[in-house]
Design a protein around this motif. Structure first.
Motif, PDB file in Angstrom:
ATOM      1  N   VAL A  47     -21.834  -2.293  13.647  1.00 12.05           N
ATOM      2  CA  VAL A  47     -22.640  -3.126  14.543  1.00 12.05           C
ATOM      3  C   VAL A  47     -22.727  -2.503  15.931  1.00 12.05           C
ATOM      4  N   ARG A  48     -21.619  -1.946  16.409  1.00 13.23           N
ATOM      5  CA  ARG A  48     -21.639  -1.346  17.746  1.00 13.23           C
ATOM      6  C   ARG A  48     -22.600  -0.150  17.784  1.00 13.23           C
ATOM      7  N   ARG A  49     -22.619   0.636  16.718  1.00 14.08           N
ATOM      8  CA  ARG A  49     -23.535   1.771  16.662  1.00 14.08           C
ATOM      9  C   ARG A  49     -24.982   1.294  16.608  1.00 14.08           C
ATOM     10  N   ALA A  50     -25.239   0.230  15.839  1.00 16.52           N
ATOM     11  CA  ALA A  50     -26.590  -0.308  15.754  1.00 16.52           C
ATOM     12  C   ALA A  50     -27.048  -0.862  17.098  1.00 16.52           C
ATOM     13  N   LEU A  51     -26.127  -1.495  17.827  1.00 14.23           N
ATOM     14  CA  LEU A  51     -26.471  -2.027  19.142  1.00 14.23           C
ATOM     15  C   LEU A  51     -26.817  -0.892  20.109  1.00 14.23           C
ATOM     16  N   ASP A  52     -26.017   0.165  20.074  1.00 13.12           N
ATOM     17  CA  ASP A  52     -26.277   1.306  20.959  1.00 13.12           C
ATOM     18  C   ASP A  52     -27.622   1.953  20.655  1.00 13.12           C
ATOM     19  N   GLU A  53     -28.034   1.914  19.384  1.00 11.17           N
ATOM     20  CA  GLU A  53     -29.288   2.559  18.985  1.00 11.17           C
ATOM     21  C   GLU A  53     -30.473   1.602  19.013  1.00 11.17           C
ATOM     22  N   VAL A  79     -33.745 -15.148  17.685  1.00 10.11           N
ATOM     23  CA  VAL A  79     -33.221 -13.866  18.145  1.00 10.11           C
ATOM     24  C   VAL A  79     -32.474 -14.025  19.462  1.00 10.11           C
ATOM     25  N   GLU A  80     -32.966 -14.947  20.321  1.00  9.96           N
ATOM     26  CA  GLU A  80     -32.345 -15.123  21.632  1.00  9.96           C
ATOM     27  C   GLU A  80     -30.943 -15.714  21.522  1.00  9.96           C
ATOM     28  N   GLU A  81     -30.571 -16.237  20.351  1.00  7.70           N
ATOM     29  CA  GLU A  81     -29.193 -16.685  20.128  1.00  7.70           C
ATOM     30  C   GLU A  81     -28.398 -15.635  19.361  1.00  7.70           C
ATOM     31  N   ALA A  82     -29.027 -15.067  18.332  1.00 12.60           N
ATOM     32  CA  ALA A  82     -28.303 -14.177  17.432  1.00 12.60           C
ATOM     33  C   ALA A  82     -27.784 -12.931  18.151  1.00 12.60           C
ATOM     34  N   ILE A  83     -28.634 -12.302  18.962  1.00 12.94           N
ATOM     35  CA  ILE A  83     -28.220 -11.056  19.612  1.00 12.94           C
ATOM     36  C   ILE A  83     -27.062 -11.294  20.587  1.00 12.94           C
ATOM     37  N   PRO A  84     -27.136 -12.322  21.472  1.00 15.46           N
ATOM     38  CA  PRO A  84     -25.967 -12.577  22.340  1.00 15.46           C
ATOM     39  C   PRO A  84     -24.698 -12.910  21.563  1.00 15.46           C
ATOM     40  N   VAL A  85     -24.841 -13.593  20.420  1.00 16.44           N
ATOM     41  CA  VAL A  85     -23.653 -13.901  19.619  1.00 16.44           C
ATOM     42  C   VAL A  85     -23.035 -12.615  19.079  1.00 16.44           C
ATOM     43  N   ARG A  99     -31.076  -1.223  17.305  1.00 13.55           N
ATOM     44  CA  ARG A  99     -31.538  -1.761  16.027  1.00 13.55           C
ATOM     45  C   ARG A  99     -30.547  -2.809  15.491  1.00 13.55           C
ATOM     46  N   VAL A 100     -30.022  -3.598  16.421  1.00 16.66           N
ATOM     47  CA  VAL A 100     -29.010  -4.560  16.026  1.00 16.66           C
ATOM     48  C   VAL A 100     -29.557  -5.633  15.082  1.00 16.66           C
ATOM     49  N   GLU A 101     -30.889  -5.916  15.172  1.00 15.36           N
ATOM     50  CA  GLU A 101     -31.460  -6.938  14.290  1.00 15.36           C
ATOM     51  C   GLU A 101     -31.357  -6.548  12.822  1.00 15.36           C
ATOM     52  N   GLU A 102     -31.214  -5.257  12.553  1.00 11.86           N
ATOM     53  CA  GLU A 102     -31.056  -4.823  11.168  1.00 11.86           C
ATOM     54  C   GLU A 102     -29.732  -5.298  10.580  1.00 11.86           C
ATOM     55  N   CYS A 103     -28.784  -5.632  11.455  1.00 14.61           N
ATOM     56  CA  CYS A 103     -27.456  -6.043  10.981  1.00 14.61           C
ATOM     57  C   CYS A 103     -27.385  -7.522  10.621  1.00 14.61           C
ATOM     58  N   ILE A 104     -28.357  -8.331  11.085  1.00 12.55           N
ATOM     59  CA  ILE A 104     -28.329  -9.771  10.793  1.00 12.55           C
ATOM     60  C   ILE A 104     -28.459  -9.985   9.290  1.00 12.55           C
TER      61      ILE A 104
END
Length: 974
Positions: A906-912, A929-935, A914-919
């Motif tokens: 997840v940390r690598r996806a956030l840095d790149e 999305v405005e809740e999921a990403i901050p969580v 593309r964190v939404e791919e991890c949901i």
């Protein structure tokens, strides 16, 4: 024994009374002491010299009389000193017959019962020491009503309860009062400060609460005050500085807040100031330099902020400074160079920055801790010519968890007295210098979590005192040198997550004190040495994910080794990995068609011999089969007997008893003791269901859980503990369980009761119908996928439950999705909390062996002996849990050729970006999305490698509530 004591008194008293007519003074003392002796137990015969036929007791052990040659001497017993004599029993009032007794010391014995209030009526008594015994109950108010002559009283280290009696104010001559290490409670009375003669007061390690009352400035002669480890709140007394003679101040480990009162600057004679473990705020004031006699200053574990004042350099008397675990920033002031007597400096776990100061190694310190800051640059030691003192004296060096780079200097080996070296969690490069072999006094060597390469120095055996060696999470290569067997004191060896190769040397088996070995995630190959079974102290042994082969050792620790500790070695065989080892067959007989008849005759003879052997083997097999059959019949009969016994044991708890809980019922019949906190004396269960696999709900590190129906038709969940050999005594077990039974919170599983026998311990919990969060996420049907709203509520509810535990100073130690249960309303309940407190010691190796299934949830400091385990390790596990709930992925997933760690993914996806791919794909985009990403970001922050970077659970709750979008006008997302 009681009868003998009574007869002794009955028959001796007339004789002694008759003898009083000859020498009344001495014989009155003899009588009092003999009666005192008759009421106590003396297993070591320390009082064997006490003889009732003696004319006087002045030559008896522990007895001192006034010098008859002195003027005004009474020539009577003046001191009775029986400390450290293994005496027990009760302290009799016969000591009242010693009217000239001025000192009575019975410390460090085993006396029980309550404090005899008549002791204070010995009018000549000046010093009374009953510390370190087993005295209990409240302090009798009448004791202090007659203490006009007492100068010093110590009841420390007993089991006294209740509050301080108001009659204490009658002791106008009292100079020293020590009531530390008891269970005294209530608020400190304001009249305490009316004891104008007090020089020293120690009320530490009790349960006093509330604010410190005003008026302490009235004690002009006070030299020392110690109130540490209580529950005091509020601020420090503003006028404490008026106690100008104070030399020692200790208010550590309370809940005090605010800033330091400026009046303290007047304490020019104070040598020790300890305010550790409170919530003091603000900057450390410059006027601290006015306390010119300070030798020890401990302001650690508070909320002090700002810069470290340059004024510290003006206190030349300082020997120990501890400013760790605050929020101090800036750099380390060079004014410390003026503290010429300084021996220990700890500023760890702050926000200090800048290059690692070189001058710090010129001070000749014994202990340096700069861990958990943001220091950068390389490690540079001054030339030996300028720092010979440091090389000779330095014993502790902790630079861990910073941003250091460069290499480990080779002249590190010059620190011949270094006992503790921790350079972990930095970005240090290069190899381990060969000079470390000269660190023959080093006990702990930790260079883990860096970027080291190369191999372990071949002559590492020079570290003859080494107990802990941690090299994990580097890029080290090569083999384990056989010279390591010379490190004969080694107890912990961690080489995991490197690129080591070759076989595991049998030399490791010679390290008989080893308790923990972790060689996982390397390239080791070959067979495991059978001699490893000789390691009798082994608690953990992890060789997972290597290229090892052959049969696992059999015996000792290896009979119960967890499967996870040997996973990832496909060529290993044995019962643990459920893979049979290939049988060794004899080479086949090859017939030569050109052989002679004689050869054929020989072959015929061989065949005949094999038939005979086969016949013998058959007989042995038949005999074994008969033996097994008899064994099965015997075991079946015993099993029927056990079930009948268990049914009786289950019925036995129906007898109600009286417990110290107001609503409990218990029995201590032959079959055990049952306590239900609800007062349900009709509770019954079918014990044989505990042997029924169909009723098992799951298994964890502390035992299996079974669903059982009680009389009214409801279900309960019963945990059958499997740590009987580790559980404390019944008394301690019951005390801990009752404490857990008092905890009530909508997001915590309720403990309903317990059942105790020496060989069987059960915890009775409420039954949560929907099961664990793990099953809902990873084993549920796709059509029953949890919605985003349900997931968010689970995260928030679990956070509230965990925060409540932390408010009660309970660390869970085992946060994971299998310990989060979901009820019929979809609300989460945290379970299995507090079980670690049932162990005799909170040893992290024992805990890690009990929480093997928590792989991926365990905070990095859990594996580090040098870092204190706090509630922040729960926060780390909770961060991983957040990511698990949001992504639907397990914390650690094993692929065919790889291991995926969820936090890293997840940390690598956030840095790149593309964190939404991890949901979790099961949500099919139906989430805000405005809740999921901050969580997700919150989960990563909670799972930070550095404990001080993690929020506490109260902060987590506030962040989650801020993240939550307003519900008005929004449709619920399914």
């Amino acid at each position: 024994m009681l009868l003998i004591n009574i007869l002794t008194v009955v028959f001796l008293v007339p004789v002694l009374v008759e003898s009083l007519q000859v020498e009344p003074a001495f014989n009155d003392d003899v009588l009092g002491l003999i009666v005192f002796k008759a009421g106590i137990i003396d297993p070591q015969g320390k009082l064997s010299s006490w003889n009732e036929d003696d004319d006087n007791p002045c030559n008896w052990v522990g007895v001192r009389c006034d010098d008859p040659g002195r003027s005004n001497s009474s020539n009577r017993v003046s001191q009775l000193i029986l400390s450290n004599s293994s005496l027990s029993g009760h302290i009799a009032k016969s000591l009242l017959r010693l009217p000239f007794l001025s000192l009575l010391s019975l410390s460090n014995n085993y006396f029980t019962g309550s404090i005899n209030p008549l002791l204070s009526q010995i009018h000549s008594l000046r010093f009374l020491d009953l510390s370190q015994n087993g005295l209990s109950g409240p302090i009798p108010p009448e004791f202090f009503q007659h203490c006009t002559s007492l100068r010093a009283v110590s009841f420390a280290n007993n089991n006294l309860t209740g509050s301080l009696p108001d009659s204490l104010t009658s002791c106008s001559t009292l100079q020293t009062l020590n009531l530390s290490s008891n269970q005294l409670s209530g608020q400190l009375p304001s009249t305490l400060w009316s004891l104008s003669s007090l020089r020293s007061i120690d009320l530490s390690q009790n349960q006093f609460e509330g604010e410190i009352p005003a008026g302490i400035e009235n004690l002009y002669g006070l030299r020392a005050i110690n109130l540490n480890k209580n529950k005091l709140t509020g601020v420090l007394p503003q006028n404490i500085g008026n106690c100008l003679l104070l030399r020692s101040v200790d208010f550590a480990d309370n809940f005090l807040s605010g800033s330091l009162p400026e009046s303290m600057r007047k304490l020019g004679l104070c040598a020790s100031l300890i305010l550790r473990g409170n919530t003091f705020t603000g900057e450390i004031p410059d006027w601290i330099a006015d306390m010119t006699s300070l030798e020890i200053m401990d302001l650690s574990a508070n909320n002090f902020s700002g810069l470290i004042s340059n004024s510290f350099g003006a206190i030349s008397s300082l020997k120990e400074i501890n400013l760790s675990r605050n929020v101090l920033g800036g750099s380390l002031p060079e004014s410390f160079m003026n503290c010429v007597n300084l021996m220990s400096l700890d500023v760890g776990h702050n926000a200090l920055m800048g290059d690692l100061p070189v001058w710090i190694f010129k001070l000749g310190l014994k202990s340096i801790s700069l861990s958990g800051n943001r220091f950068t640059g390389t490690i540079q030691f001054p030339p030996p010519a300028t720092t010979l003192a440091s090389y000779a004296t330095l014993q502790v060096l902790d630079l861990s968890s910073n941003l250091l780079s460069g290499v480990i200097p080779s002249f590190l080996g010059n620190f011949s007295g270094l006992q503790f070296l921790n350079l972990s969690w930095n970005s240090i490069l290069g190899s381990i210098p060969a000079s470390v072999r000269r660190l023959n006094a080093t006990i702990v060597l930790d260079v883990s979590h860096n970027q080291l390469n190369g191999s372990i120095p071949s002559d590492i055996g020079g570290l003859i005192s080494l107990q802990v060696l941690r090299l994990e999470h580097n890029f080290l290569t090569g083999i384990i040198p056989t010279d390591i067997e010379k490190c004969s004191s080694l107890t912990s060896l961690d080489l995991s997550w490197n690129n080591f190769t070759g076989p595991i040397p049998s030399a490791i088996a010679n390290l008989s004190d080893l308790e923990s070995i972790d060689l996982s995630f390397n390239q080791f190959n070959g067979y495991l040495p059978k001699e490893l079974t000789n390691l009798s102290h082994l608690v953990t042994f992890n060789i997972s994910y290597n290229h090892l082969q052959g049969e696992l050792p059999v015996g000792g620790f290896f009979n119960t080794i967890p499967t996870s500790s040997v996973a990832g070695n496909p060529s290993l065989c044995g019962s643990v990995v459920k893979r049979a080892c290939p049988a060794v067959h004899p080479k086949p007989i090859v017939l030569n068609p050109n052989s002679s008849d004689s050869s054929r005759g020989s072959l015929a003879s061989n065949i005949q011999h094999r038939r005979i052997v086969l016949s013998i083997s058959s007989l042995i097999a038949i005999g074994a089969a008969v033996f097994i059959a008899l064994g099965v019949v015997t075991v079946s009969i015993l099993n029927l007997h056990v079930r009948a016994t268990m049914e009786n044991a289950a019925a036995a708890p129906k007898i109600s008893g009286v417990d110290d809980l107001s609503h409990s019922h218990s029995t201590e019949a032959n079959f055990g003791k049952l306590v239900m906190f609800s007062g349900d004396s009709d509770f019954t269960y079918e014990t044989q269901t505990l042997l029924n696999k169909e009723c098992e709900l799951g298994r964890g590190g502390f035992g299996a859980v079974y669903r059982t129906k009680i009389r009214d038709g409801d279900f309960v969940a019963i945990k059958k503990l499997n740590v009987s050999s580790l559980i404390k005594s019944q008394e301690n077990f019951e005390r801990e369980v009752k404490r857990l039974g008092e905890i009530r919170h909508p997001n915590l599983v309720e403990l309903l009761g317990y059942y105790w026998t020496p060989s069987l311990q059960l915890l009775i919990n409420e039954y949560i119908c929907r099961g664990s969060l793990y099953k809902l996420i990873h084993e549920g049907q796709s059509q029953c996928c949890l919605s985003w709203q349900e997931r968010f509520n689970i995260i928030l509810g679990a956070a509230k439950g965990l925060a409540h535990l932390h408010q009660l100073n309970i660390i869970h130690y085992d946060i994971k999705s299998t310990n989060i249960l979901i009820d019929g309303s979809g609300d989460p309940k945290v379970g299995d909390f507090g079980l670690a407190t049932l162990l005799p010691v909170l040893d992290r190796y024992i805990l890690s062996s009990k929480t093997q299934s928590a792989l991926g949830y365990m905070a990095p400091e859990f594996a580090c002996q040098t870092v204190k385990i706090t509630e922040k390790c729960d926060v780390y596990g909770f961060g991983v849990l957040i990511l698990e709930v949001v992504t639907g992925k397990r914390p650690v997933e094993y692929m065919e050729d790889d291991v995926v760690v969820l936090c890293d993914l997840v940390r690598r996806a956030l840095d790149e970006g593309r964190v939404e791919e991890c949901i979790d794909h099961n949500l099919q985009g139906n989430y805000p999305v405005e809740e999921a990403i901050p969580v997700v970001k919150l989960g990563l922050i909670c799972a930070s490698q550095v404990p001080s970077n993690r929020p506490n659970m109260e902060e987590v709750i506030r962040i989650l509530e801020l993240i939550k979008c307003p519900s008005e006008g929004q449709e619920e997302l399914e």
